[in-house]
Design an enzyme around this catalytic site. Structure first.
Site, PDB file in Angstrom:
ATOM      1  N   ASN A 215      96.805 -24.919  40.860  1.00 10.11           N
ATOM      2  CA  ASN A 215      96.008 -24.425  39.737  1.00 10.11           C
ATOM      3  C   ASN A 215      96.269 -22.918  39.579  1.00 10.11           C
ATOM      4  O   ASN A 215      95.898 -22.113  40.429  1.00 10.11           O
ATOM      5  CB  ASN A 215      94.531 -24.711  40.038  1.00 10.11           C
TER       6      ASN A 215
ATOM      7  N   ASP B  64      88.577 -26.381  47.537  1.00  9.02           N
ATOM      8  CA  ASP B  64      88.158 -27.456  46.662  1.00  9.02           C
ATOM      9  C   ASP B  64      86.903 -26.924  46.008  1.00  9.02           C
ATOM     10  O   ASP B  64      86.021 -26.369  46.679  1.00  9.02           O
ATOM     11  CB  ASP B  64      87.898 -28.744  47.431  1.00  9.02           C
TER      12      ASP B  64
ATOM     13  N   ASP C 122      84.591 -22.689  32.765  1.00 12.55           N
ATOM     14  CA  ASP C 122      84.080 -21.342  32.481  1.00 12.55           C
ATOM     15  C   ASP C 122      83.475 -21.210  31.074  1.00 12.55           C
ATOM     16  O   ASP C 122      82.454 -20.542  30.907  1.00 12.55           O
ATOM     17  CB  ASP C 122      85.175 -20.290  32.690  1.00 12.55           C
TER      18      ASP C 122
ATOM     19  N   HIS D  31      81.390 -18.100  42.624  1.00 25.04           N
ATOM     20  CA  HIS D  31      81.381 -18.933  43.838  1.00 25.04           C
ATOM     21  C   HIS D  31      82.629 -18.630  44.676  1.00 25.04           C
ATOM     22  O   HIS D  31      82.556 -18.496  45.891  1.00 25.04           O
ATOM     23  CB  HIS D  31      81.348 -20.400  43.425  1.00 25.04           C
TER      24      HIS D  31
HETATM   25  P1  ITT Z   1      94.230 -27.722  43.412  1.00 25.78           P
HETATM   26  O1  ITT Z   1      93.606 -28.985  43.934  1.00 25.78           O
HETATM   27  O2  ITT Z   1      95.722 -27.760  43.366  1.00 25.78           O
HETATM   28  O3  ITT Z   1      93.691 -26.491  44.061  1.00 25.78           O
HETATM   29  P2  ITT Z   1      92.605 -28.341  41.087  1.00 25.78           P
HETATM   30  O4  ITT Z   1      92.414 -27.703  39.740  1.00 25.78           O
HETATM   31  O5  ITT Z   1      92.854 -29.823  41.098  1.00 25.78           O
HETATM   32  O6  ITT Z   1      93.785 -27.561  41.854  1.00 25.78           O
HETATM   33  P3  ITT Z   1      90.127 -28.817  42.493  1.00 25.78           P
HETATM   34  O7  ITT Z   1      90.489 -30.178  42.913  1.00 25.78           O
HETATM   35  O8  ITT Z   1      89.427 -27.910  43.465  1.00 25.78           O
HETATM   36  O9  ITT Z   1      91.377 -27.962  41.982  1.00 25.78           O
HETATM   37  O10 ITT Z   1      89.245 -28.932  41.184  1.00 25.78           O
HETATM   38  C1  ITT Z   1      88.560 -27.850  40.762  1.00 25.78           C
HETATM   39  C2  ITT Z   1      88.174 -28.046  39.323  1.00 25.78           C
HETATM   40  O11 ITT Z   1      86.827 -27.567  39.195  1.00 25.78           O
HETATM   41  C3  ITT Z   1      89.014 -27.170  38.430  1.00 25.78           C
HETATM   42  O12 ITT Z   1      90.143 -27.864  37.931  1.00 25.78           O
HETATM   43  C4  ITT Z   1      88.002 -26.797  37.350  1.00 25.78           C
HETATM   44  O13 ITT Z   1      87.904 -27.839  36.415  1.00 25.78           O
HETATM   45  C5  ITT Z   1      86.707 -26.716  38.126  1.00 25.78           C
HETATM   46  N1  ITT Z   1      86.506 -25.334  38.630  1.00 25.78           N
HETATM   47  C6  ITT Z   1      86.570 -24.902  39.902  1.00 25.78           C
HETATM   48  N2  ITT Z   1      86.392 -23.580  39.972  1.00 25.78           N
HETATM   49  C7  ITT Z   1      86.222 -23.160  38.719  1.00 25.78           C
HETATM   50  C8  ITT Z   1      86.014 -21.920  38.144  1.00 25.78           C
HETATM   51  O14 ITT Z   1      86.006 -20.820  38.861  1.00 25.78           O
HETATM   52  N3  ITT Z   1      85.872 -21.852  36.826  1.00 25.78           N
HETATM   53  C9  ITT Z   1      85.897 -22.957  36.070  1.00 25.78           C
HETATM   54  N4  ITT Z   1      86.109 -24.169  36.522  1.00 25.78           N
HETATM   55  C10 ITT Z   1      86.274 -24.300  37.858  1.00 25.78           C
END
Ligand code: ITT
Length: 383
Positions: free
Chosen positions: A9, A69, A152, A178
């Site tokens: 991401n 995560d 966001d 967070h």
């Molecule tokens: P990786 O697993 O490769 O790290 P991912 O996007 O799949 O990438 P996650 O499984 O942790 O990551 O999912 C996190 C999701 O939660 C992310 O795609 C966003 O939709 C949401 N999210 C997490 N942190 C966020 C933030 O700071 N702002 C907005 N949305 C967030």
């Protein structure tokens, strides 16, 4: 200190970088580290999934790794999207997932929500720690703002004066989110733990490493019968060897405090297509770096890379004394391979002549994958 940020991401990479680099941490994204990996998030908590992602990258890189995560928990939706935030309801885009949350809250008064970020840090020695940050807030009535990523545009943090995170300057999120909270705990931990400055790092070879690698190898050529080469190759010749290997295979170096202490690489076993799944491996450590377990670390890192390529058979050509150990050669290398799970494939008696003596050579072998049929092709490294 170098950290790999284990995520696909880009929004996360940017945020970690913005927070960690000013604090003196050198960060490398998973992509920049050459690790192409999508880890299946089979855990049932943020903690479990963060650890799955961090450990998968650590197994390949053998250096400090962080993964997180994270997600949005909406109270009135029973904590959803939660760990499914990135794939909520199987929807393909972030915009669709945001709309699904807004839809789910239509007519609902309780719009309380929180972002959660759980970071897993894996240290050089494989030990791991978890850090969790939470950012309370509520869900807006509609999307607002272009900054940030994910949810966001619909999240209004309790300390954001009614603005969605996406409509505030990025610096606000860097200090309040967070992720920022979890990172602060991580940084505090990194700063307080026993100094690990200079702990060894394993990385891919660079062309500029050639003089130091040749220096290490020259010792074995001049002073030992570990290699049956009798003349130290020139620097250009050694450079050619490195580029020939790295055209298809990994060549790793182990570095401590900016000084290379050893290297390991794989090369062609026999130049015929049916041998593609087999390769020959080589490891050399600087004489003063032996007996510290560094050879094992290099080998494990090399094996992990070769396993990723789909290589199945490893072969090592190891010189051994024909009789007693002498001042040029001991059984240490053969015994090291045996300890690493290698077995003897064959002995060639008195097949090398160096320092006026005849030496034996053994081939040792190790299988690192399953021999199947049909067998998927090997994925060569630099193609
Ligand atoms: P990786 O697993 O490769 O790290 P991912 O996007 O799949 O990438 P996650 O499984 O942790 O990551 O999912 C996190 C999701 O939660 C992310 O795609 C966003 O939709 C949401 N999210 C997490 N942190 C966020 C933030 O700071 N702002 C907005 N949305 C967030």
């Amino acid at each position: 200190m170098r950290l790999i940020i284990a995520t696909n991401n880009r929004g996360k990479v940017r945020e970690y970088r913005d927070i960690l680099e000013p604090l003196g941490f050198e960060t490398l994204s998973q992509e920049e580290a050459g690790i192409h990996l999508e880890v299946e998030e089979t855990g049932s908590t943020f903690e479990e999934n963060a650890a799955l992602k961090a450990r998968a990258v650590f197994e390949l890189a053998h250096c400090c790794v962080i993964a997180d995560d994270s997600g949005l928990e909406v109270e009135a939706l029973g904590g959803e999207p939660g760990i499914y935030s990135a794939r909520y309801r199987g929807l393909g885009t972030e915009h669709e997932r945001r709309l699904a949350v807004l839809e789910g809250l239509k007519g609902v008064e309780n719009r309380r929500a929180r972002f959660v970020c759980c970071i897993c840090f894996v240290d050089q020695d494989g030990s791991q720690r978890l850090f969790k940050g939470v950012w309370n807030g509520r869900i807006s009535e509609e999307e607002r703002g272009d900054n940030g990523f994910g949810y966001d545009p619909i999240f209004i943090a309790e300390d954001a004066d009614g603005n969605t995170t996406a409509s505030l300057p990025i610096e606000f999120k860097e200090h309040h989110s967070h992720r920022a909270k979890a990172v602060r705990m991580l940084v505090e931990y990194l700063r307080s733990r026993p100094a690990q400055a200079g702990a060894p790092v394993i990385r891919d070879v660079r062309p500029s490493d050639a003089p130091r690698l040749l220096e290490i190898y020259a010792y074995y050529v001049r002073q030992t019968a570990v290699t049956f080469e009798t003349e130290v190759p020139s620097l250009p010749e050694f450079g050619v060897r490195v580029s020939r290997i790295t055209a298809r295979y990994p060549w790793l170096v182990l570095e401590e405090d900016g000084r290379i202490l050893g290297y390991a690489y794989a090369g062609v076993f026999k130049d015929r297509a049916a041998y593609d799944w087999a390769c020959e491996t080589t490891v050399y450590l600087a004489p003063d770096a032996r007996r510290r377990g560094l050879g094992r670390r290099l080998y494990e890192a090399l094996e992990a890379r070769l396993g990723e390529m789909g290589i199945l058979n490893l072969y090592a050509c190891v010189a051994v004394p024909a009789g007693e150990d002498d001042e040029y050669l001991t059984r240490a290398s053969a015994e090291f391979h045996a300890r690493m799970g290698w077995r003897l494939a064959g002995t060639f008696r008195q097949c090398g002549y160096k320092f006026g003596r005849w030496y034996d050579m053994v081939w040792m072998e190790r299988f690192i994958g399953v021999h199947g049929s049909p067998q998927p092709p090997v994925r060569w490294e630099a193609q």
